[in-house]
Design a protein around this motif. Sequence first.
Motif, PDB file in Angstrom:
ATOM      1  N   HIS A  18      -1.440  -8.286  -1.330  1.00 21.00           N
ATOM      2  CA  HIS A  18      -2.561  -7.394  -1.665  1.00 21.00           C
ATOM      3  C   HIS A  18      -3.520  -8.090  -2.635  1.00 21.00           C
ATOM      4  O   HIS A  18      -4.727  -7.874  -2.572  1.00 21.00           O
ATOM      5  N   GLU A  19      -2.977  -8.908  -3.517  1.00 18.05           N
ATOM      6  CA  GLU A  19      -3.839  -9.683  -4.410  1.00 18.05           C
ATOM      7  C   GLU A  19      -4.638 -10.720  -3.631  1.00 18.05           C
ATOM      8  O   GLU A  19      -5.771 -11.020  -3.995  1.00 18.05           O
ATOM      9  N   ILE A  20      -4.047 -11.242  -2.572  1.00 13.73           N
ATOM     10  CA  ILE A  20      -4.770 -12.187  -1.716  1.00 13.73           C
ATOM     11  C   ILE A  20      -5.970 -11.478  -1.088  1.00 13.73           C
ATOM     12  O   ILE A  20      -7.073 -12.016  -1.051  1.00 13.73           O
ATOM     13  N   LYS A  21      -5.757 -10.248  -0.629  1.00 14.93           N
ATOM     14  CA  LYS A  21      -6.857  -9.463  -0.051  1.00 14.93           C
ATOM     15  C   LYS A  21      -7.939  -9.193  -1.094  1.00 14.93           C
ATOM     16  O   LYS A  21      -9.128  -9.323  -0.810  1.00 14.93           O
ATOM     17  N   ASP A  22      -7.506  -8.800  -2.305  1.00 13.36           N
ATOM     18  CA  ASP A  22      -8.466  -8.519  -3.377  1.00 13.36           C
ATOM     19  C   ASP A  22      -9.256  -9.770  -3.751  1.00 13.36           C
ATOM     20  O   ASP A  22     -10.469  -9.701  -3.982  1.00 13.36           O
ATOM     21  N   THR A  23      -8.573 -10.897  -3.820  1.00 13.61           N
ATOM     22  CA  THR A  23      -9.248 -12.158  -4.148  1.00 13.61           C
ATOM     23  C   THR A  23     -10.241 -12.527  -3.053  1.00 13.61           C
ATOM     24  O   THR A  23     -11.354 -12.959  -3.342  1.00 13.61           O
ATOM     25  N   PHE A  24      -9.836 -12.343  -1.795  1.00 13.09           N
ATOM     26  CA  PHE A  24     -10.766 -12.623  -0.691  1.00 13.09           C
ATOM     27  C   PHE A  24     -11.985 -11.714  -0.774  1.00 13.09           C
ATOM     28  O   PHE A  24     -13.119 -12.177  -0.608  1.00 13.09           O
TER      29      PHE A  24
ATOM     30  N   THR B 291      -8.704  -9.408   7.058  1.00 11.63           N
ATOM     31  CA  THR B 291      -7.444  -8.819   6.601  1.00 11.63           C
ATOM     32  C   THR B 291      -6.579  -8.370   7.778  1.00 11.63           C
ATOM     33  O   THR B 291      -5.358  -8.519   7.729  1.00 11.63           O
ATOM     34  N   ASP B 292      -7.189  -7.852   8.838  1.00 13.85           N
ATOM     35  CA  ASP B 292      -6.423  -7.497  10.035  1.00 13.85           C
ATOM     36  C   ASP B 292      -5.801  -8.742  10.660  1.00 13.85           C
ATOM     37  O   ASP B 292      -4.655  -8.714  11.114  1.00 13.85           O
TER      38      ASP B 292
END
Length: 163
Positions: free
Chosen positions: A28-34, A120-121
């Motif tokens: 989830h942090e990877i998604k937020d960072t992206f 993200t998908d």
Amino acid sequence: MLKLYAMFLSLVFLAELIAGISGFVFRHEIKDTFLRTYTEAIQYYDGNDERSRAVDDVQKSLSCCGIQSYTNCTMSAYFQEHGIPPSCCSNMSDCKPSDMRNMTIAPTKVYQRGCYDLVTDLMETNMGIIAGVAFGIAFSQLIGMLLACCLSRFITANQYKMV
């Protein structure tokens, strides 16, 4: 020598295990960072720098535009002068620079879907494949460690019998 090899494989295995668990736990942090970095890239898009080329590559390869939609491109300084980036065009031969500045015509010429959801998908869809490959590599390393330990034990046992 073989014990050193087994210990090295153990350390590599441990590092991979920690990296895999961290990637899963912090996905989830990877998604937020992206989201944060892609938002910055759209904001400071100028069409020339490395960050802008990365945005263009993502938009062209995934057939998307902006973060949530093409309207996110309006927050950049580039939009004021040039309009929506050409990489958002669904048909490059039909996109004129004047159309990209006109917000009544541009929506009919650009990709409607934002890139964040697509990326993200794509990550979530391929997470199973990535985990499977990582598990396969880890399993082969465990087999290698086991065989190295068995070989070391066998050589050590035979040396005492030979003397």
